[in-house]
Design a protein around this motif. Structure first.
Motif, short mmCIF file in Angstrom:
data_model
loop_
_atom_site.label_atom_id
_atom_site.label_comp_id
_atom_site.label_asym_id
_atom_site.label_seq_id
_atom_site.Cartn_x
_atom_site.Cartn_y
_atom_site.Cartn_z
N ASP A 146 0.83 -1.19 0.00
CA ASP A 146 0.00 0.00 0.00
C ASP A 146 0.87 1.25 0.00
OD1 ASP A 146 0.98 0.26 2.59
OD2 ASP A 146 -0.92 -0.22 3.57
N ASN A 147 0.27 2.41 0.27
CA ASN A 147 1.03 3.65 0.20
C ASN A 147 1.99 3.83 1.38
OD1 ASN A 147 -0.80 4.16 2.23
ND2 ASN A 147 -1.80 5.88 1.23
N GLN A 148 1.93 2.94 2.36
CA GLN A 148 2.87 2.95 3.47
C GLN A 148 4.06 2.03 3.22
OE1 GLN A 148 2.63 5.50 5.77
NE2 GLN A 148 2.23 4.19 7.53
N GLY A 149 3.90 1.14 2.24
CA GLY A 149 4.90 0.10 2.05
C GLY A 149 4.59 -1.15 2.84
N PHE A 150 3.39 -1.19 3.46
CA PHE A 150 2.92 -2.38 4.15
C PHE A 150 2.22 -3.29 3.14
CE2 PHE A 150 2.44 0.18 8.33
CZ PHE A 150 3.79 0.01 8.59
N SER A 209 -0.48 -5.29 1.20
CA SER A 209 -1.86 -4.88 0.98
C SER A 209 -2.87 -5.74 1.73
CB SER A 209 -2.18 -4.90 -0.52
OG SER A 209 -1.94 -6.18 -1.07
N GLN A 210 -2.52 -7.01 2.01
CA GLN A 210 -3.50 -7.87 2.67
C GLN A 210 -3.78 -7.48 4.12
OE1 GLN A 210 -0.52 -9.05 1.48
NE2 GLN A 210 0.43 -10.50 2.89
N TRP A 211 -2.86 -6.73 4.73
CA TRP A 211 -3.10 -6.30 6.11
C TRP A 211 -2.83 -4.81 6.34
CZ3 TRP A 211 1.48 -4.40 7.76
CH2 TRP A 211 2.67 -4.99 7.32
N GLY A 212 -2.62 -4.06 5.29
CA GLY A 212 -2.32 -2.64 5.44
C GLY A 212 -3.41 -1.87 6.18
N ALA A 213 -4.67 -2.18 5.88
CA ALA A 213 -5.78 -1.48 6.54
C ALA A 213 -5.84 -1.81 8.02
CB ALA A 213 -7.10 -1.85 5.87
N ILE A 214 -5.49 -3.03 8.38
CA ILE A 214 -5.49 -3.43 9.79
C ILE A 214 -4.36 -2.71 10.53
CG2 ILE A 214 -5.19 -5.39 11.36
CD1 ILE A 214 -6.42 -7.10 9.07
N ALA A 215 -3.20 -2.59 9.89
CA ALA A 215 -2.09 -1.86 10.49
C ALA A 215 -2.46 -0.40 10.73
CB ALA A 215 -0.86 -1.95 9.60
N GLN A 216 -3.17 0.18 9.78
CA GLN A 216 -3.60 1.57 9.94
C GLN A 216 -4.60 1.70 11.09
OE1 GLN A 216 -5.41 3.22 6.42
NE2 GLN A 216 -5.48 5.29 7.24
N ARG A 221 5.15 3.27 10.49
CA ARG A 221 6.21 2.83 9.58
C ARG A 221 7.52 3.44 10.05
NH1 ARG A 221 6.13 4.99 3.55
NH2 ARG A 221 7.00 6.81 4.59
N LEU A 222 8.52 2.57 10.27
CA LEU A 222 9.81 3.05 10.76
C LEU A 222 10.71 3.52 9.63
CD1 LEU A 222 10.80 0.52 13.56
CD2 LEU A 222 9.86 2.82 13.77
N TYR A 223 10.83 2.68 8.60
CA TYR A 223 11.74 2.96 7.50
C TYR A 223 11.32 2.12 6.32
CZ TYR A 223 13.50 -1.20 9.78
OH TYR A 223 13.58 -2.42 10.38
#
Length: 319
Positions: A80-84, A86-93, A99-101
């Protein structure tokens, strides 16, 4: 038998024959056997930093308190746009994971999060193995080698390390039930299959081995993986990686020997590229239209991507 003798026998039974399912990991402090040896954790972690974007999804799946994670390149086929992923990017948000680096790990950024547990992958582009000594001065470090484990084995280890064993067991049970329901319904394509990631441009593919999480999932569902030629299987092009074999140029056709091809991180555009590739056009799987795209969200397999892969396989092979 005297009362004291009975008591002594009971105590000996507890020592010599511990209750089923009980282990040193039942409470805190506990010891966890990892790829960097046995690590002692004094208390249940509350602030986990994952230096591996691959392992972050497994931490989220068991509801472990991951507060920050390394990331991959944003807005790729599988991020995704964070670099996470896509299957769990929304959950991380939703869980406000920072995002560290992007890419190479940074110990100072990890330290700034004041973690009480740090997760490191042993292999892959997201490995921070070279920083383990430095990271260990910040907090306990758990090293996980994901290239020879199923995602279930990964979440089991992370569950032990985080005190979230029950959550790990729950999602594994749910997934296994889903597999048991789906497996008899699948009308498999011609076997054996070659499962791989197409890197485009006719340059190379990463062929999943039976030791990969992807290979283990397919075999769990009844697929048979086509063996790679011995000289290719022994290639060390990816160093210590056990989950993939890199194939390029003319070796691609030789290595992709399956009667059917299952492409991970692939969509309809990928199918078109493969069918038009000069090295692959004459391969039996391509000529007989036994090439299948499994979606863009399974570059690394975790609970989320494995579940979505099941849904894709159901659409393709349940009629």
């Amino acid at each position: 038998m005297t009362r004291s003798s009975r008591l002594l026998n009971i105590l000996l039974a507890i020592v010599l024959f511990p209750l089923a399912g009980m282990s040193q990991a039942a409470g805190w402090p506990r010891q966890v056997v990892t790829d960097n040896g046995t690590v002692t954790l004094k208390s249940e972690p509350k602030r986990i930093v994952s230096t591996s974007v691959t392992l972050t999804g497994s931490l989220l799946a068991i509801d472990a308190p991951v507060i920050a994670s390394g990331a991959s390149v944003p807005n790729s086929r599988f991020t995704d746009n964070q670099g996470f992923f896509s299957q769990w990017g929304a959950i991380a948000q939703q869980k406000q994971v920072q995002r560290l680096y992007i890419g190479e790990a940074n110990a100072e950024m990890v330290a700034a999060q004041a973690p009480d547990l740090i997760i490191v992958s042993a292999t892959g582009h997201d490995s921070a193995l070279r920083l383990v000594n430095q990271l260990s001065s910040i907090a306990p470090v758990i090293v996980v080698n994901y290239d020879n484990k199923s995602w279930q084995q990964v979440v089991t280890l992370l569950g032990q390390a985080t005190g979230h064993e029950s959550q790990a067991q729950t999602i594994i049970k749910q997934f296994d039930q889903r597999v048991a329901q789906l497996k008899p319904k699948l009308q498999l394509p011609p076997q054996p299959v070659s499962a791989f990631v197409w890197n485009g441009g006719g340059k190379e593919v990463n062929l999943w081995t039976p030791e990969s999480a992807q290979g283990k999932l397919l075999e769990q569902l009844g697929f048979t993986l086509a063996p790679a030629p011995a000289e290719l299987a022994s290639s060390q092009s990816m160093g210590r990686r056990k989950d993939i074999i890199q194939l390029s140029g003319e070796k691609m056709t030789e290595g992709l020997s399956g009667k059917s091809w299952l492409m991970f991180v692939a969509d309809s555009d990928t199918l078109k590229q493969v069918s038009e590739d000069r090295f692959l056009q004459q391969a039996p799987a391509v000529k007989q239209h036994n090439v299948y795209a499994l979606g863009n969200d399974n570059f690394r397999l975790d609970y989320y991507s494995a579940t979505q892969t099941l849904a894709t396989l159901e659409k393709l092979f349940v009629h």
